[in-house]
Design a protein around this motif. Structure first.
Motif, PDB file in Angstrom:
ATOM      1  N   ASN A  86     -45.870   2.109  75.013  1.00  0.00           N
ATOM      2  CA  ASN A  86     -46.910   2.878  75.711  1.00  0.00           C
ATOM      3  C   ASN A  86     -47.534   2.123  76.865  1.00  0.00           C
ATOM      4  O   ASN A  86     -48.476   2.609  77.484  1.00  0.00           O
ATOM      5  N   GLY A  87     -47.049   0.909  77.165  1.00  0.00           N
ATOM      6  CA  GLY A  87     -47.543   0.190  78.312  1.00  0.00           C
ATOM      7  C   GLY A  87     -48.450  -0.971  77.994  1.00  0.00           C
ATOM      8  O   GLY A  87     -48.737  -1.791  78.871  1.00  0.00           O
ATOM      9  N   GLU A  88     -48.925  -1.073  76.773  1.00  0.00           N
ATOM     10  CA  GLU A  88     -49.828  -2.165  76.426  1.00  0.00           C
ATOM     11  C   GLU A  88     -49.068  -3.483  76.287  1.00  0.00           C
ATOM     12  O   GLU A  88     -47.916  -3.514  75.855  1.00  0.00           O
ATOM     13  N   ARG A  89     -49.783  -4.549  76.627  1.00  0.00           N
ATOM     14  CA  ARG A  89     -49.296  -5.904  76.376  1.00  0.00           C
ATOM     15  C   ARG A  89     -50.361  -6.614  75.572  1.00  0.00           C
ATOM     16  O   ARG A  89     -51.493  -6.777  76.029  1.00  0.00           O
ATOM     17  N   LEU A  90     -49.987  -7.044  74.395  1.00  0.00           N
ATOM     18  CA  LEU A  90     -50.926  -7.688  73.479  1.00  0.00           C
ATOM     19  C   LEU A  90     -50.498  -9.124  73.271  1.00  0.00           C
ATOM     20  O   LEU A  90     -49.307  -9.415  73.101  1.00  0.00           O
ATOM     21  N   TRP A  91     -51.481 -10.063  73.249  1.00  0.00           N
ATOM     22  CA  TRP A  91     -51.162 -11.487  73.198  1.00  0.00           C
ATOM     23  C   TRP A  91     -52.020 -12.190  72.154  1.00  0.00           C
ATOM     24  O   TRP A  91     -53.153 -11.779  71.862  1.00  0.00           O
ATOM     25  N   LEU A  92     -51.444 -13.265  71.595  1.00  0.00           N
ATOM     26  CA  LEU A  92     -52.145 -14.043  70.578  1.00  0.00           C
ATOM     27  C   LEU A  92     -51.614 -15.470  70.628  1.00  0.00           C
ATOM     28  O   LEU A  92     -50.397 -15.702  70.634  1.00  0.00           O
ATOM     29  N   GLY A  93     -52.521 -16.448  70.663  1.00  0.00           N
ATOM     30  CA  GLY A  93     -52.099 -17.839  70.628  1.00  0.00           C
ATOM     31  C   GLY A  93     -51.548 -18.209  69.257  1.00  0.00           C
ATOM     32  O   GLY A  93     -52.226 -18.044  68.249  1.00  0.00           O
ATOM     33  N   THR A  94     -50.295 -18.702  69.200  1.00  0.00           N
ATOM     34  CA  THR A  94     -49.641 -18.986  67.915  1.00  0.00           C
ATOM     35  C   THR A  94     -49.067 -20.391  67.825  1.00  0.00           C
ATOM     36  O   THR A  94     -48.801 -20.879  66.727  1.00  0.00           O
ATOM     37  N   GLY A  95     -48.789 -21.047  68.939  1.00  0.00           N
ATOM     38  CA  GLY A  95     -48.312 -22.423  68.899  1.00  0.00           C
ATOM     39  C   GLY A  95     -46.874 -22.595  68.478  1.00  0.00           C
ATOM     40  O   GLY A  95     -46.494 -23.677  68.027  1.00  0.00           O
ATOM     41  N   PHE A  96     -46.022 -21.572  68.651  1.00  0.00           N
ATOM     42  CA  PHE A  96     -44.620 -21.689  68.289  1.00  0.00           C
ATOM     43  C   PHE A  96     -43.798 -22.192  69.481  1.00  0.00           C
ATOM     44  O   PHE A  96     -44.236 -22.127  70.627  1.00  0.00           O
ATOM     45  N   ASN A  97     -42.597 -22.660  69.193  1.00  0.00           N
ATOM     46  CA  ASN A  97     -41.652 -23.046  70.235  1.00  0.00           C
ATOM     47  C   ASN A  97     -40.264 -22.567  69.817  1.00  0.00           C
ATOM     48  O   ASN A  97     -39.611 -23.193  68.994  1.00  0.00           O
ATOM     49  N   GLU A  98     -39.859 -21.430  70.374  1.00  0.00           N
ATOM     50  CA  GLU A  98     -38.588 -20.781  70.031  1.00  0.00           C
ATOM     51  C   GLU A  98     -38.406 -20.729  68.509  1.00  0.00           C
ATOM     52  O   GLU A  98     -37.468 -21.304  67.953  1.00  0.00           O
ATOM     53  N   PRO A  99     -39.267 -20.006  67.815  1.00  0.00           N
ATOM     54  CA  PRO A  99     -39.209 -20.008  66.354  1.00  0.00           C
ATOM     55  C   PRO A  99     -38.061 -19.165  65.816  1.00  0.00           C
ATOM     56  O   PRO A  99     -37.528 -18.282  66.508  1.00  0.00           O
ATOM     57  N   VAL A 100     -37.657 -19.445  64.577  1.00  0.00           N
ATOM     58  CA  VAL A 100     -36.754 -18.571  63.838  1.00  0.00           C
ATOM     59  C   VAL A 100     -37.562 -17.358  63.417  1.00  0.00           C
ATOM     60  O   VAL A 100     -38.600 -17.482  62.761  1.00  0.00           O
ATOM     61  N   ALA A 101     -37.135 -16.174  63.791  1.00  0.00           N
ATOM     62  CA  ALA A 101     -37.931 -14.979  63.525  1.00  0.00           C
ATOM     63  C   ALA A 101     -37.020 -13.773  63.389  1.00  0.00           C
ATOM     64  O   ALA A 101     -35.881 -13.770  63.883  1.00  0.00           O
ATOM     65  N   VAL A 102     -37.527 -12.728  62.746  1.00  0.00           N
ATOM     66  CA  VAL A 102     -36.777 -11.496  62.552  1.00  0.00           C
ATOM     67  C   VAL A 102     -37.749 -10.332  62.634  1.00  0.00           C
ATOM     68  O   VAL A 102     -38.902 -10.432  62.181  1.00  0.00           O
ATOM     69  N   ALA A 103     -37.319  -9.230  63.243  1.00  0.00           N
ATOM     70  CA  ALA A 103     -38.134  -8.025  63.316  1.00  0.00           C
ATOM     71  C   ALA A 103     -38.030  -7.256  62.001  1.00  0.00           C
ATOM     72  O   ALA A 103     -36.922  -7.019  61.507  1.00  0.00           O
ATOM     73  N   LEU A 104     -39.157  -6.877  61.433  1.00  0.00           N
ATOM     74  CA  LEU A 104     -39.190  -6.169  60.163  1.00  0.00           C
ATOM     75  C   LEU A 104     -39.123  -4.661  60.384  1.00  0.00           C
ATOM     76  O   LEU A 104     -39.278  -4.156  61.501  1.00  0.00           O
ATOM     77  N   GLU A 105     -38.916  -3.954  59.300  1.00  0.00           N
ATOM     78  CA  GLU A 105     -38.719  -2.507  59.373  1.00  0.00           C
ATOM     79  C   GLU A 105     -39.952  -1.785  59.907  1.00  0.00           C
ATOM     80  O   GLU A 105     -39.837  -0.748  60.569  1.00  0.00           O
ATOM     81  N   ASP A 106     -41.144  -2.340  59.658  1.00  0.00           N
ATOM     82  CA  ASP A 106     -42.369  -1.683  60.113  1.00  0.00           C
ATOM     83  C   ASP A 106     -42.730  -2.023  61.550  1.00  0.00           C
ATOM     84  O   ASP A 106     -43.781  -1.606  62.045  1.00  0.00           O
ATOM     85  N   GLY A 107     -41.888  -2.781  62.246  1.00  0.00           N
ATOM     86  CA  GLY A 107     -42.141  -3.135  63.626  1.00  0.00           C
ATOM     87  C   GLY A 107     -42.783  -4.487  63.820  1.00  0.00           C
ATOM     88  O   GLY A 107     -42.879  -4.970  64.958  1.00  0.00           O
ATOM     89  N   SER A 108     -43.247  -5.122  62.766  1.00  0.00           N
ATOM     90  CA  SER A 108     -43.852  -6.442  62.876  1.00  0.00           C
ATOM     91  C   SER A 108     -42.769  -7.515  62.961  1.00  0.00           C
ATOM     92  O   SER A 108     -41.570  -7.220  62.871  1.00  0.00           O
ATOM     93  N   ALA A 109     -43.199  -8.774  63.127  1.00  0.00           N
ATOM     94  CA  ALA A 109     -42.260  -9.892  63.242  1.00  0.00           C
ATOM     95  C   ALA A 109     -42.581 -10.921  62.170  1.00  0.00           C
ATOM     96  O   ALA A 109     -43.751 -11.242  61.933  1.00  0.00           O
ATOM     97  N   LEU A 110     -41.550 -11.440  61.513  1.00  0.00           N
ATOM     98  CA  LEU A 110     -41.693 -12.478  60.497  1.00  0.00           C
ATOM     99  C   LEU A 110     -41.157 -13.779  61.065  1.00  0.00           C
ATOM    100  O   LEU A 110     -39.993 -13.858  61.485  1.00  0.00           O
TER     101      LEU A 110
END
Length: 835
Positions: free
Chosen positions: A129-153
């Protein structure tokens, strides 16, 4: 200016193709809509990208279905996303001003139904819808996977989790959208939730333990039922666990499953259409060790909690380079597995086979020969006939021949993957490839390639091909059953080829030799399959074929200076029993040729002096004296029979002078006689023997610091000098360390032959992947009538290995009568007459 609402809506919506819902599951792509992309269109798209030596990336490319590809450019401190629309043939740039980059900043990009995740020091979600949302997390190219509900693990540590000098425990983290509230009824924010201990059994490491938590190198993939399979890691290389996401804020506990049959560090995984998961990658960072393990690919069946190993890959999917450690995988619409983004400039494809117990074919195919490697690049399947390899790093910037490691490579390469005969040999691109020619059929298998990614890597091949010189077609054969850095190959008969690996402990200065390098196998052409020979290995290092007949094979073993004669019986797999023709002059190396009258000529090599004979002992032992021994008796007693009194004599120095031995076989190999030439030049660099038994040598005059060509005179009793090619007589050009003399049959008149001299280090390991830009091949032909050398070929090294090259006049007098050649890095290149 970038934060205006209308711009954000335009940019975010541009990340998704029209008609391609962002909720689509990338793990199970829909039908292909782009079709096969013509190469001209692919080039046109490339030109719209900022392809320059300065191109740098901040994330691996992201393939969204078959419709689009996202490339992530680091333009100084600025982040730019480039979207390639395959269907509509468009390229578009999307600035991301919220991110400030430095040279070490790396992000992980994921596609989910909530949008595109960018996970790094500042993690963000670009929503449809055009939004860009940001959050400081301190990662560096982390191992991650997109979950079924749209979130990221996220399944790797943040910078704050790392404790210097010890192994830390750290949590799994979920990044998700928060629930709207009264203050923000229409706009959501990002939230990071800890989801329990990041370990393979959900328990933290206790004091002194190191086996539960991977520090790096683990991977993850989402299954069809929404669960996540986590696997591998530096201290957990064989481990695998299932993570079951659930609602609420409570912890998620990984549950161990059956361990992987092969360890994976920085591996890659992909969900197959039938719900199984394919996993491959190196067992540790130094992926050139244990090639058999590294070439493996395993499939996990969640229903049975079991692993199955698929056929080994012909090439090691090694991606061990600074800034890139993980290969890539994708699946074609018909279910074939595609692996790419490793040290070789190819992709590997394992087709489906419904009749197989595994569901896949018994052998891999290899495609493509990209102009540069894309180590760590991403594979995207566009159709069953075409794939893309995008991004990655290489040892030089795009379009530059410097060999510094490691720079991001801009753009992509389109690779056709149609099965069936091709027009370019991949096997001939390797050094040490085993090649055997029989008429117009050329068999090629195995070999090695050296390259640098900040340190040297020697890689191994199990590719096998049959090249039809009459048509120019290259047919891939079932992969050789073992990988070897150097292979000998011979035709046993019209239907069988035997290969044997040379398991040196130190090929090109490296000791990382696969355990299987000494294996031997027979390929049956009619049955199109490999089998083990009846009597095991027989080909040793430096074996060359002197002559073949219907029931006889004559070989020269340069490692022992032996002539081997094999007589065979008519059988599907004839046994390989050998008798040795007597050779009087002990030597190592050298060349040999059988003449038309049956004589065998051996020349050059290093001559080894015969050991001194041992003293003869009497046939009877004298009776022992019964007197008691004294010190004096001990001193005066004669040495025992066979002992050599006094200090041991120093071994004689080997003789490097040229001595030609001519062997005349007797009846059935018995009663052979040898004659010798006078000593010729020393410090021999290379030698050749013509069909009459004449020998030509290229030697090094170390005092004058120049090379010399000499040949045996007609009487065979003395040597005479020959001129050098005029190109080698210029100042500074009279040293020819990378030269080789060759005596080749005229392909149109087998009774005639040509003396050739080639120059160029295209057959040395240190060139490796830089051979295209660093080396040139030059070939001269000896014109006996003019008593002079004539240049007949000049080519870049890469083409001279694997592409047909026409020799110049007079060896190719006219179109349709040309002499063609390739494989100039081989001990004997391949020559044939143009059909």
């Amino acid at each position: 200016m970038y934060k205006k609402p209308f711009f954000r809506i335009f940019v975010a919506a541009a990340l998704f193709l029209p008609g391609c819902s962002p909720e689509a599951d990338h793990a199970a792509p829909g039908p292909v809509t782009s079709g096969t992309l013509p190469s001209a269109q692919g080039v046109a798209l490339q030109r719209q990208l900022p392809l320059s030596p300065e191109w740098r990336t901040f994330a691996r490319p992201l393939a969204i279905g078959t419709g689009q590809l996202l490339l992530f450019q680091r333009d100084g401190q600025h982040a730019v996303i480039w979207r390639i629309d395959w269907k509509n043939q468009k390229v578009e740039s999307i600035p991301v001003p919220e991110i400030t980059l430095d040279k070490d900043t790396r992000y992980t990009a994921l596609e989910s139904k909530d949008g595109v995740w960018l996970l790094g020091s500042l993690s963000g979600l670009i929503r449809p819808n055009g939004e860009r949302l940001w959050l400081g997390t301190g990662f560096n190219e982390p191992v991650a996977v997109a979950l079924e509900d749209g979130s990221a693990l996220v399944l790797s540590p943040a910078a704050s989790d790392k404790t210097q000098g010890s192994l830390s425990n750290y949590p799994m983290r979920q990044l998700r959208l928060t629930t709207p509230n009264k203050l923000r009824p229409f706009t959501k924010a990002l939230q990071m939730v800890e989801r329990g201990v990041m370990s393979y059994d959900g328990k933290a490491n206790e004091t002194g333990q190191r086996y539960r938590v991977p520090r790096y190198g683990n991977g993850a993939v989402r299954l069809q039922d929404g669960r996540v399979l986590m696997y591998g890691g530096d201290v957990t290389d064989n481990f695998a666990s299932l993570i079951e996401p659930n609602d609420g804020d409570g912890p998620w506990v990984p549950k161990p499953v059956a361990p992987m049959p092969h360890g994976r560090v920085n591996g890659t995984a992909h969900l197959l259409p039938d719900g199984r998961v394919a996993v491959t990658g190196a067992p540790f960072l130094n992926c050139y060790f244990q090639a058999d393990k590294t070439r493996s690919l395993d499939v996990y069946d969640v229903k049975t909690n079991s692993w199955t190993s698929l056929p080994q890959m012909p090439l090691v999917p090694c991606s061990d380079a600074y800034g890139s450690t993980t290969p890539a995988m994708d699946v074609t619409p018909d279910g074939a597995i595609v692996v790419g983004g490793f040290l070789e400039p190819h992709v590997m494809v394992l087709p489906r086979d419904a009749k197989s117990s595994t569901g896949f074919a018994s052998s891999w195919l290899a495609f493509g020969d990209m102009p540069q490697r894309r180590i760590g690049g991403v594979v995207q399947v566009l159709s069953e006939q075409q794939v893309v390899v995008a991004g990655g790093v290489d040892t030089r910037p795009f379009g530059n021949s410097s060999s510094q490691c490691c720079y991001g490579t801009a753009g992509y390469d389109l690779i056709p993957t149609q099965p069936g005969p091709g027009t370019r040999s991949l096997a001939l691109g390797y050094i040490g490839v085993g090649v055997a020619q029989r008429g117009n059929r050329v068999f090629a298998a195995g070999g090695r390639r050296f390259g640098s990614t900040g340190f040297g890597l020697l890689r191994y091949s199990a590719l096998a091909e049959m090249i039809d010189l009459s048509t120019g077609k290259v047919q891939q054969l079932p992969n050789m059953p073992f990988a070897s850095a150097e292979v000998n190959a011979i035709w046993v008969d019209d239907d069988h080829v035997m290969v044997s690996g040379n398991g040196h402990n130190n090929v090109a200065g490296f000791g990382h030799i696969p355990d299987s390098s000494n294996a031997t196998a027979v390929f049956d052409i009619r049955e199109n399959r490999w089998s083990a020979p009846q009597d095991g290995a027989f080909l040793t290092d430096n074996v060359s074929v002197l002559a073949t007949k219907n029931s006889e094979l004559l070989l020269y073993d340069g490692s022992s200076g032996s002539i081997l004669l094999r007589k065979t019986s008519e059988a599907p797999h004839p046994p390989m029993f050998f008798s040795h023709l007597p050779v009087l002059q002990r030597r190592e190396g050298g060349v040999a040729r059988q003449l038309a009258d049956g004589r065998v000529v051996i020349a050059s090599g290093t001559l080894r002096p015969e050991p001194p004979p041992e003293p003869e002992c009497p046939e009877t032992v004298p009776e022992q004296d019964d007197r008691p021994a004294t010190n004096l008796d001990d001193v005066d007693a004669p040495p025992p029979c066979g002992a050599v009194p006094g200090p041991a004599a120093a071994p004689a120095e080997p003789d490097q002078h040229t001595v030609v031995e001519t062997i005349t076989p007797g009846t059935d190999g018995n009663g052979a006689k040898s004659t010798f030439s006078a000593k010729g030049p020393d410090h021999i660099l290379t030698a050749a023997i013509d069909t009459q038994g004449g020998v030509v040598v290229l030697s090094e005059d170390r005092e004058r610091k120049q090379t010399r060509i000499a040949r045996t005179a007609a009487d065979g009793k003395h040597w005479e000098d020959m001129p050098l090619p005029k190109e080698l007589t210029a100042p500074g050009e009279n040293i020819c360390g990378n030269c080789q003399l060759l005596y080749m049959q005229d392909p149109r008149r087998p009774e005639k032959g040509w003396l050739l001299l080639r120059r160029g280090a295209i057959n040395v390991d240190w060139l490796g992947d830089d051979i295209l830009s660093l080396q040139t091949l030059t070939v001269w032909w000896w014109d006996d009538a003019q008593q002079a050398w004539r240049m007949v070929l000049q080519s870049d090294g890469r083409a001279a290995r694997s592409l047909p090259q026409a020799l110049g006049e007079p060896l190719s007098p006219a179109p349709g009568k040309r002499t063609m050649s390739m494989g100039w890095h081989l001990p004997m290149p391949i020559l044939w007459a143009e059909p």
